[in-house]
Design a protein around this motif. Structure first.
Motif, PDB file in Angstrom:
ATOM      1  N   ILE A  52       0.825  -1.208   0.000  1.00 29.03           N
ATOM      2  CA  ILE A  52       0.000   0.000   0.000  1.00 29.03           C
ATOM      3  C   ILE A  52       0.859   1.258   0.000  1.00 29.03           C
ATOM      4  CG2 ILE A  52      -0.203   0.184   2.509  1.00 29.03           C
ATOM      5  CD1 ILE A  52      -3.143   0.974   2.048  1.00 29.03           C
ATOM      6  N   THR A  53       2.112   1.129   0.465  1.00 29.15           N
ATOM      7  CA  THR A  53       3.030   2.270   0.482  1.00 29.15           C
ATOM      8  C   THR A  53       3.897   2.333  -0.775  1.00 29.15           C
ATOM      9  OG1 THR A  53       4.633   0.949   1.719  1.00 29.15           O
ATOM     10  CG2 THR A  53       3.139   2.359   2.993  1.00 29.15           C
ATOM     11  N   GLY A  54       3.665   1.404  -1.713  1.00 25.73           N
ATOM     12  CA  GLY A  54       4.389   1.443  -2.977  1.00 25.73           C
ATOM     13  C   GLY A  54       5.677   0.647  -3.015  1.00 25.73           C
ATOM     14  N   ASN A  55       5.970  -0.092  -1.940  1.00 21.61           N
ATOM     15  CA  ASN A  55       7.185  -0.905  -1.921  1.00 21.61           C
ATOM     16  C   ASN A  55       6.971  -2.211  -2.698  1.00 21.61           C
ATOM     17  OD1 ASN A  55       8.507   0.954  -0.223  1.00 21.61           O
ATOM     18  ND2 ASN A  55       7.557   0.018   1.585  1.00 21.61           N
ATOM     19  N   ALA A  56       8.035  -2.694  -3.322  1.00 21.69           N
ATOM     20  CA  ALA A  56       7.950  -3.941  -4.090  1.00 21.69           C
ATOM     21  C   ALA A  56       7.547  -5.094  -3.183  1.00 21.69           C
ATOM     22  CB  ALA A  56       9.287  -4.238  -4.752  1.00 21.69           C
ATOM     23  N   LEU A  57       6.664  -5.953  -3.679  1.00 22.11           N
ATOM     24  CA  LEU A  57       6.177  -7.088  -2.906  1.00 22.11           C
ATOM     25  C   LEU A  57       6.544  -8.376  -3.646  1.00 22.11           C
ATOM     26  CD1 LEU A  57       4.501  -7.650  -0.315  1.00 22.11           C
ATOM     27  CD2 LEU A  57       2.493  -7.840  -1.770  1.00 22.11           C
ATOM     28  N   ASN A  58       7.744  -8.888  -3.347  1.00 23.61           N
ATOM     29  CA  ASN A  58       8.207 -10.149  -3.930  1.00 23.61           C
ATOM     30  C   ASN A  58       9.184 -10.793  -2.962  1.00 23.61           C
ATOM     31  OD1 ASN A  58      10.957  -9.125  -4.527  1.00 23.61           O
ATOM     32  ND2 ASN A  58       9.906  -7.871  -6.047  1.00 23.61           N
ATOM     33  N   TYR A  59       9.752 -11.910  -3.382  1.00 23.24           N
ATOM     34  CA  TYR A  59      10.556 -12.705  -2.445  1.00 23.24           C
ATOM     35  C   TYR A  59      11.963 -12.160  -2.188  1.00 23.24           C
ATOM     36  CZ  TYR A  59      12.856 -14.810  -6.568  1.00 23.24           C
ATOM     37  OH  TYR A  59      13.544 -15.029  -7.733  1.00 23.24           O
ATOM     38  N   GLU A  60      12.403 -11.128  -2.889  1.00 24.80           N
ATOM     39  CA  GLU A  60      13.813 -10.748  -2.860  1.00 24.80           C
ATOM     40  C   GLU A  60      14.289 -10.234  -1.505  1.00 24.80           C
ATOM     41  OE1 GLU A  60      14.437  -8.195  -6.206  1.00 24.80           O
ATOM     42  OE2 GLU A  60      13.870  -9.750  -7.644  1.00 24.80           O
ATOM     43  N   ARG A  61      13.478  -9.468  -0.804  1.00 26.09           N
ATOM     44  CA  ARG A  61      13.877  -8.985   0.527  1.00 26.09           C
ATOM     45  C   ARG A  61      13.939 -10.135   1.528  1.00 26.09           C
ATOM     46  NH1 ARG A  61      13.439  -3.909   2.433  1.00 26.09           N
ATOM     47  NH2 ARG A  61      12.132  -4.543   4.176  1.00 26.09           N
ATOM     48  N   LEU A  62      12.982 -11.053   1.425  1.00 27.62           N
ATOM     49  CA  LEU A  62      13.005 -12.226   2.304  1.00 27.62           C
ATOM     50  C   LEU A  62      14.194 -13.122   1.980  1.00 27.62           C
ATOM     51  CD1 LEU A  62       9.210 -13.146   2.393  1.00 27.62           C
ATOM     52  CD2 LEU A  62      10.597 -12.376   4.325  1.00 27.62           C
ATOM     53  N   GLU A  63      14.575 -13.175   0.709  1.00 24.95           N
ATOM     54  CA  GLU A  63      15.753 -13.940   0.306  1.00 24.95           C
ATOM     55  C   GLU A  63      17.009 -13.368   0.974  1.00 24.95           C
ATOM     56  OE1 GLU A  63      18.463 -14.659  -3.713  1.00 24.95           O
ATOM     57  OE2 GLU A  63      16.534 -13.639  -3.857  1.00 24.95           O
ATOM     58  N   PHE A  64      17.128 -12.049   0.993  1.00 25.81           N
ATOM     59  CA  PHE A  64      18.255 -11.380   1.643  1.00 25.81           C
ATOM     60  C   PHE A  64      18.318 -11.734   3.125  1.00 25.81           C
ATOM     61  CE2 PHE A  64      19.453  -7.744   4.307  1.00 25.81           C
ATOM     62  CZ  PHE A  64      20.784  -7.568   3.922  1.00 25.81           C
ATOM     63  N   LEU A  65      17.168 -11.667   3.785  1.00 27.45           N
ATOM     64  CA  LEU A  65      17.101 -11.983   5.213  1.00 27.45           C
ATOM     65  C   LEU A  65      17.430 -13.452   5.452  1.00 27.45           C
ATOM     66  CD1 LEU A  65      16.373 -11.235   8.129  1.00 27.45           C
ATOM     67  CD2 LEU A  65      13.973 -11.701   7.560  1.00 27.45           C
ATOM     68  N   ASP A  67      19.200 -15.492   3.699  1.00 26.85           N
ATOM     69  CA  ASP A  67      20.623 -15.741   3.466  1.00 26.85           C
ATOM     70  C   ASP A  67      21.436 -15.437   4.726  1.00 26.85           C
ATOM     71  OD1 ASP A  67      23.084 -16.102   1.801  1.00 26.85           O
ATOM     72  OD2 ASP A  67      23.286 -13.961   2.151  1.00 26.85           O
ATOM     73  N   ALA A  68      21.110 -14.323   5.381  1.00 28.73           N
ATOM     74  CA  ALA A  68      21.819 -13.939   6.602  1.00 28.73           C
ATOM     75  C   ALA A  68      21.542 -14.916   7.741  1.00 28.73           C
ATOM     76  CB  ALA A  68      21.405 -12.527   7.014  1.00 28.73           C
ATOM     77  N   ILE A  69      20.288 -15.331   7.895  1.00 28.29           N
ATOM     78  CA  ILE A  69      19.928 -16.284   8.951  1.00 28.29           C
ATOM     79  C   ILE A  69      20.611 -17.621   8.703  1.00 28.29           C
ATOM     80  CG2 ILE A  69      18.043 -17.546  10.058  1.00 28.29           C
ATOM     81  CD1 ILE A  69      18.047 -14.567  10.663  1.00 28.29           C
ATOM     82  N   LEU A  70      20.605 -18.078   7.464  1.00 27.64           N
ATOM     83  CA  LEU A  70      21.252 -19.335   7.102  1.00 27.64           C
ATOM     84  C   LEU A  70      22.730 -19.291   7.449  1.00 27.64           C
ATOM     85  CD1 LEU A  70      21.201 -22.121   5.716  1.00 27.64           C
ATOM     86  CD2 LEU A  70      21.501 -20.933   3.532  1.00 27.64           C
ATOM     87  N   ILE A  74      24.628 -21.778  10.257  1.00 23.63           N
ATOM     88  CA  ILE A  74      25.736 -22.633   9.834  1.00 23.63           C
ATOM     89  C   ILE A  74      27.021 -22.253  10.564  1.00 23.63           C
ATOM     90  CG2 ILE A  74      27.215 -23.201   7.855  1.00 23.63           C
ATOM     91  CD1 ILE A  74      24.674 -23.047   6.132  1.00 23.63           C
ATOM     92  N   ALA A  75      27.235 -20.953  10.771  1.00 23.70           N
ATOM     93  CA  ALA A  75      28.420 -20.509  11.511  1.00 23.70           C
ATOM     94  C   ALA A  75      28.410 -21.072  12.935  1.00 23.70           C
ATOM     95  CB  ALA A  75      28.471 -18.984  11.541  1.00 23.70           C
ATOM     96  N   ALA A  76      27.250 -21.023  13.592  1.00 20.65           N
ATOM     97  CA  ALA A  76      27.134 -21.558  14.956  1.00 20.65           C
ATOM     98  C   ALA A  76      27.340 -23.069  14.963  1.00 20.65           C
ATOM     99  CB  ALA A  76      25.770 -21.205  15.533  1.00 20.65           C
ATOM    100  N   PHE A  77      26.796 -23.754  13.952  1.00 21.38           N
ATOM    101  CA  PHE A  77      26.958 -25.204  13.830  1.00 21.38           C
ATOM    102  C   PHE A  77      28.437 -25.574  13.726  1.00 21.38           C
ATOM    103  CE2 PHE A  77      27.681 -28.658  10.746  1.00 21.38           C
ATOM    104  CZ  PHE A  77      27.138 -29.729  11.428  1.00 21.38           C
TER     105      PHE A  77
END
Length: 247
Positions: A52-65, A67-70, A74-77
């Protein structure tokens, strides 16, 4: 914002049927609190959806997040399971786990491409779409349920293959990197010669010739220069296998 969610849910056939929610639940191991997050994780930019605020709504931002969580999980493992490993060792081992080829294979195994919403022809997507969706899914899990749920998903679906770190040490994550290091250490000359393929395929391809000491040692063809070079280096590895394995 609640009225927007209601509109989105009403317009979404996957929510009306419950099929999408059921499929996501089977993949992640629990029923999502916010199914809209997971719909976003499988929305391709070709749909040109916006908030509603005009920001892109697709998977790319979640992909960025994701990647960081993954990377964090793995680093902790590795930190916990390789107490004698220094920073260089841990970094190398992490890169072997998060290499794009392996993440793509996990995405394929989970059949994430079946859930994508796009206007583009799926046949034209490269293999990386599978790993991208996997990372976006991890990002959605993190927002929806938190870090512990992400960790559980990653251990079950990704780290399950890497309990034996000794086996992982011997795994080659990039034949191109190995080939270049081998040539540089032994002062051999090499060159990747790329050109665009003019074949009749609908998807653009590239061909590469790999020169070793001024002789063509391998050729390859793929949908990107990077993939073609990796494939050529892989073939060169088998030609020089005895020497490179000792290296």
């Amino acid at each position: 914002m609640n009225w927007l969610k209601k509109i989105l849910i009403k317009k979404s056939p996957t929510n009306n049927s419950g099929i999408f929610c059921s499929e996501i639940s089977n993949i992640i191991g629990y029923k999502p609190k916010n199914i809209l997050l997971f719909e976003t994780a499988f929305t391709h930019r070709s749909l040109n959806k916006v908030t509603i605020t005009g920001n892109a709504l697709n998977y790319e931002r979640l992909e960025f997040l994701g990647d960081a969580i993954l990377g964090s999980v793995i680093a902790a493992f590795l930190y916990n399971n390789a107490p004698k490993g220094d920073e260089g060792y841990l970094t190398q081992m992490r890169s072997k786990i998060v290499n794009r080829s392996y993440l793509n294979s996990i995405g394929k195994k989970l059949r994430l491409i079946d859930l994508i919403k796009t206007k583009a022809n799926i046949a034209n997507f490269g293999d990386n779409i599978n790993g991208n969706l996997l990372e976006a899914l991890i990002g959605a899990i993190y927002i929806d349920e938190g870090f512990t749920a992400c960790e559980k998903f990653i251990y079950k679906n990704i780290l399950v293959d890497f309990k034996d770190l000794e086996h992982l040490e011997n795994k080659i994550s990039s034949y191109k990197s190995l080939f270049i290091e081998y040539c540089q250490k032994n002062k051999y000359t090499f060159k990747f010669e790329n050109c665009e393929d003019e074949g009749k395929d609908h998807v653009k391809h590239f061909t590469v010739k790999l020169y070793f000491n001024d002789l063509v040692i391998a050729r390859a063809r793929a949908t990107s220069k990077k993939k073609a070079e990796e494939k050529a280096a892989h073939r060169a590895f088998f030609v020089l296998q005895n020497q490179m394995e000792s290296y």
